[in-house]
Scaffold this active site. Structure first.
Site, short mmCIF file in Angstrom:
data_model
loop_
_atom_site.label_atom_id
_atom_site.label_comp_id
_atom_site.label_asym_id
_atom_site.label_seq_id
_atom_site.Cartn_x
_atom_site.Cartn_y
_atom_site.Cartn_z
N ILE A 1 0.75 -1.17 -0.01
CA ILE A 1 0.02 -0.03 -0.05
C ILE A 1 0.85 1.12 -0.07
O ILE A 1 0.30 2.46 -0.15
CB ILE A 1 -1.01 0.01 1.26
CG1 ILE A 1 -0.13 -0.02 2.53
CG2 ILE A 1 -2.02 -1.00 0.97
CD1 ILE A 1 -1.31 0.29 3.68
N HIS B 1 7.28 -11.51 5.45
CA HIS B 1 6.88 -11.39 4.12
C HIS B 1 8.07 -10.60 3.41
O HIS B 1 8.93 -10.09 3.84
CB HIS B 1 5.71 -9.98 4.00
CG HIS B 1 6.34 -8.83 4.87
ND1 HIS B 1 6.14 -8.76 6.26
CD2 HIS B 1 6.51 -7.56 4.76
CE1 HIS B 1 6.75 -7.71 6.65
NE2 HIS B 1 6.97 -6.81 5.64
#
Length: 114
Positions: free
Chosen positions: A31, A100
């Site tokens: 994002i 991640h």
């Protein structure tokens, strides 16, 4: 984990722009992208960081890397070059404690980073 942002993305409770998914891995757009291509690749199972994932399931870590490469191929940056980054721990910039991999590409990526 009920309070983990990425677990909520995996469960569908938080929306994300998913670009790839398998039975064990999900890839979605960051994002706050730091490059034209900036995709996060995560295991569906919660592991707090890359070291914990490697210790618990080296095969799953391999799947995360395989999917990271496939993201680069799909995004058209595999031939020109891309970076895969695991930040492990707050001192390294990890802010979400669900392992991640950042797949970054689409512009020159100078070394050293930061």
């Amino acid at each position: 984990m009920t309070d983990c942002l990425f677990c909520k993305i995996v469960s569908g409770d938080v929306p994300a722009k998913i670009v790839r998914e398998t039975g064990r891995v999900v890839a979605f757009r960051d994002i706050n992208p730091q490059a034209p291509t900036h995709v996060l690749v995560i295991p569906r199972d919660h592991h707090p960081n890359a070291g914990a994932l490697a210790a618990a399931d080296a095969g799953l870590l391999g799947e995360v890397m395989t999917e990271a490469h496939q993201v680069a191929v799909d995004e058209g940056v595999a031939d020109s070059g891309y970076r895969v980054v695991f930040n492990t721990g707050s001192g390294a910039g990890q802010t979400v404690f669900h392992v991640h991999a950042h797949v970054l590409g689409g512009r020159g990526l100078n070394w050293p980073p930061g």
